[in-house]
Design a protein around this motif. Structure first.
Motif, PDB file in Angstrom:
ATOM      1  N   GLU A  65       0.853  -1.188   0.000  1.00 13.52           N
ATOM      2  CA  GLU A  65       0.000   0.000   0.000  1.00 13.52           C
ATOM      3  C   GLU A  65       0.885   1.232   0.000  1.00 13.52           C
ATOM      4  O   GLU A  65       1.878   1.287   0.749  1.00 13.52           O
ATOM      5  N   ILE A  66       0.559   2.209  -0.859  1.00 11.04           N
ATOM      6  CA  ILE A  66       1.269   3.486  -0.849  1.00 11.04           C
ATOM      7  C   ILE A  66       0.259   4.624  -0.940  1.00 11.04           C
ATOM      8  O   ILE A  66      -0.836   4.467  -1.475  1.00 11.04           O
ATOM      9  N   ASP A  67       0.649   5.774  -0.406  1.00 11.31           N
ATOM     10  CA  ASP A  67      -0.189   6.969  -0.433  1.00 11.31           C
ATOM     11  C   ASP A  67       0.174   7.815  -1.643  1.00 11.31           C
ATOM     12  O   ASP A  67       1.374   8.022  -1.930  1.00 11.31           O
ATOM     13  N   VAL A  68      -0.842   8.312  -2.341  1.00 15.88           N
ATOM     14  CA  VAL A  68      -0.577   9.131  -3.519  1.00 15.88           C
ATOM     15  C   VAL A  68      -1.421  10.406  -3.461  1.00 15.88           C
ATOM     16  O   VAL A  68      -2.561  10.401  -2.988  1.00 15.88           O
ATOM     17  N   LEU A  69      -0.833  11.493  -3.948  1.00 16.13           N
ATOM     18  CA  LEU A  69      -1.487  12.796  -4.020  1.00 16.13           C
ATOM     19  C   LEU A  69      -1.411  13.301  -5.455  1.00 16.13           C
ATOM     20  O   LEU A  69      -0.349  13.210  -6.085  1.00 16.13           O
ATOM     21  N   PHE A  70      -2.505  13.854  -5.955  1.00 15.30           N
ATOM     22  CA  PHE A  70      -2.497  14.336  -7.333  1.00 15.30           C
ATOM     23  C   PHE A  70      -1.998  15.770  -7.371  1.00 15.30           C
ATOM     24  O   PHE A  70      -2.436  16.630  -6.599  1.00 15.30           O
ATOM     25  N   ASP A  71      -1.064  16.034  -8.291  1.00 16.00           N
ATOM     26  CA  ASP A  71      -0.525  17.378  -8.500  1.00 16.00           C
ATOM     27  C   ASP A  71      -0.973  17.859  -9.874  1.00 16.00           C
ATOM     28  O   ASP A  71      -0.446  17.409 -10.892  1.00 16.00           O
ATOM     29  N   HIS A 124     -11.474  14.714 -12.664  1.00 16.95           N
ATOM     30  CA  HIS A 124     -11.563  14.095 -13.994  1.00 16.95           C
ATOM     31  C   HIS A 124     -10.170  13.922 -14.581  1.00 16.95           C
ATOM     32  O   HIS A 124      -9.820  12.861 -15.121  1.00 16.95           O
ATOM     33  N   GLN A 125      -9.342  14.952 -14.460  1.00 17.03           N
ATOM     34  CA  GLN A 125      -7.959  14.892 -14.924  1.00 17.03           C
ATOM     35  C   GLN A 125      -7.185  13.806 -14.173  1.00 17.03           C
ATOM     36  O   GLN A 125      -6.449  13.015 -14.776  1.00 17.03           O
ATOM     37  N   ALA A 126      -7.376  13.753 -12.858  1.00 15.22           N
ATOM     38  CA  ALA A 126      -6.640  12.806 -12.020  1.00 15.22           C
ATOM     39  C   ALA A 126      -7.021  11.363 -12.323  1.00 15.22           C
ATOM     40  O   ALA A 126      -6.153  10.488 -12.440  1.00 15.22           O
ATOM     41  N   THR A 127      -8.305  11.089 -12.457  1.00 14.49           N
ATOM     42  CA  THR A 127      -8.739   9.701 -12.687  1.00 14.49           C
ATOM     43  C   THR A 127      -8.271   9.195 -14.038  1.00 14.49           C
ATOM     44  O   THR A 127      -7.884   8.029 -14.170  1.00 14.49           O
ATOM     45  N   SER A 131      -5.707   6.024 -14.494  1.00 13.40           N
ATOM     46  CA  SER A 131      -6.087   4.907 -15.347  1.00 13.40           C
ATOM     47  C   SER A 131      -5.042   4.665 -16.425  1.00 13.40           C
ATOM     48  O   SER A 131      -4.666   3.521 -16.714  1.00 13.40           O
ATOM     49  N   ALA A 132      -4.549   5.758 -17.015  1.00 15.28           N
ATOM     50  CA  ALA A 132      -3.546   5.642 -18.076  1.00 15.28           C
ATOM     51  C   ALA A 132      -2.245   5.051 -17.547  1.00 15.28           C
ATOM     52  O   ALA A 132      -1.599   4.227 -18.219  1.00 15.28           O
ATOM     53  N   LEU A 133      -1.839   5.455 -16.340  1.00 17.25           N
ATOM     54  CA  LEU A 133      -0.606   4.928 -15.760  1.00 17.25           C
ATOM     55  C   LEU A 133      -0.701   3.428 -15.493  1.00 17.25           C
ATOM     56  O   LEU A 133       0.222   2.666 -15.800  1.00 17.25           O
ATOM     57  N   LEU A 134      -1.819   3.003 -14.923  1.00 21.08           N
ATOM     58  CA  LEU A 134      -1.982   1.579 -14.633  1.00 21.08           C
ATOM     59  C   LEU A 134      -1.993   0.751 -15.915  1.00 21.08           C
ATOM     60  O   LEU A 134      -1.409  -0.335 -15.968  1.00 21.08           O
ATOM     61  N   GLU A 135      -2.627   1.278 -16.933  1.00 20.28           N
ATOM     62  CA  GLU A 135      -2.657   0.555 -18.210  1.00 20.28           C
ATOM     63  C   GLU A 135      -1.283   0.515 -18.851  1.00 20.28           C
ATOM     64  O   GLU A 135      -0.852  -0.519 -19.382  1.00 20.28           O
ATOM     65  N   ARG A 136      -0.565   1.636 -18.784  1.00 20.21           N
ATOM     66  CA  ARG A 136       0.758   1.713 -19.419  1.00 20.21           C
ATOM     67  C   ARG A 136       1.709   0.669 -18.860  1.00 20.21           C
ATOM     68  O   ARG A 136       2.515   0.078 -19.589  1.00 20.21           O
TER      69      ARG A 136
END
Length: 259
Positions: A65-71, A124-127, A131-136
């Motif tokens: 588990e890791i914590d993530v923050l959207f910038d 919307h930008q963050a999601t 999603s793109a990162l996980l797919e990549r």
């Protein structure tokens, strides 16, 4: 009229919840190995560090588990529990750096700490970025995102991302009637999201709460007592229990070898 509609929905919360739980898509939770690393193995490199994540996987943790923050300015997620960001060698650690480093090492629980605080446009930008990162990096089937914001979680679910709806039940603090009302609202939100699991702190997972949410996959944090880890792991509905210690060998399947 709105109150009448809300009351009707609350009355339907239990069947809607059970229907949603029955339709939950399959996710690769290890059936035996349920003790995952909380923010990596922090004794090696600190919490949410590349070194800590690598060490947790090296020691045999099935997931981290890791914590993530959207910038928004970076259009990226930073691995950190709080702002200002935790720095490593003077720089924030980007989620992409983690995912690219460990594409085949194991499973990930991504605690989106600030997703619920974002504006709809930023969310919307963050999601879409997540999603793109996980797919990549081929992690769509080996990661899930946790948040207490059901609308934004539903956007991730619509993109094929596995999700966990974070809840905070408290039957020890509130009266039975108030607890039931709160539980009904949480069940409705879970049904709306189409989440894969429900997550909460282990202290809130009382017998009452276990009976209330007995249909969904349950994810718990954080337990450092090996005996309690074994007890919780033995419950079939509990799929993951986070730990700060190297208890990754705790297994729910004593007669089977660890993964």
């Amino acid at each position: 009229m709105p109150l009448l509609l809300f009351g009707l929905l609350l009355s339907m919360s239990d069947p809607l919840y059970r229907y949603a739980a029955a339709r939950t898509p399959a996710f690769a939770f290890p059936a035996c190995q349920k003790a995952w690393a909380h923010r990596g193995y922090a004794a090696a490199g600190g919490e949410n560090s590349l070194a800590g994540i690598a060490e947790a996987f090296r020691r045999g943790a099935a997931g981290v588990e890791i914590d993530v923050l959207f910038d928004p300015e970076l259009d990226d997620f930073v691995v950190s529990h709080d702002r200002p960001y935790t720095l490593f060698d003077g720089q924030p650690l980007r989620l992409e750096s983690v995912l690219s480093r460990f594409p085949r090492s194991g499973l990930f629980w991504l605690d989106a700490k600030d997703l619920r605080k974002l504006s709809p446009w930023t969310a919307h930008q963050a999601t879409h970025r997540l999603s793109a990162l996980l797919e990549r990096y081929g992690l769509t089937e080996r990661a899930f995102v946790e948040s207490s914001q059901p609308l934004y979680l539903s956007w991730l679910a619509d993109q094929g991302v596995h999700t966990s709806y974070a809840i905070s039940p408290n039957d020890r603090k509130y009266s039975a009637s108030l607890y039931r009302l709160h539980a009904a609202v949480m069940k409705l939100a879970y049904a709306f999201v189409g989440a894969d699991a429900i997550s909460m702190t282990a202290a809130r997972y009382t017998p009452v709460t276990a009976a209330t949410f007995d249909e969904a996959a349950i994810l718990l944090s954080t337990v450092n007592d090996a005996g309690m880890l074994r007890y919780l792991s033995a419950r079939p509905e509990v799929k993951v229990v986070l730990t700060d210690e190297d208890h990754y060998a705790v297994t729910a399947c004593a007669d089977r070898p660890r993964r």
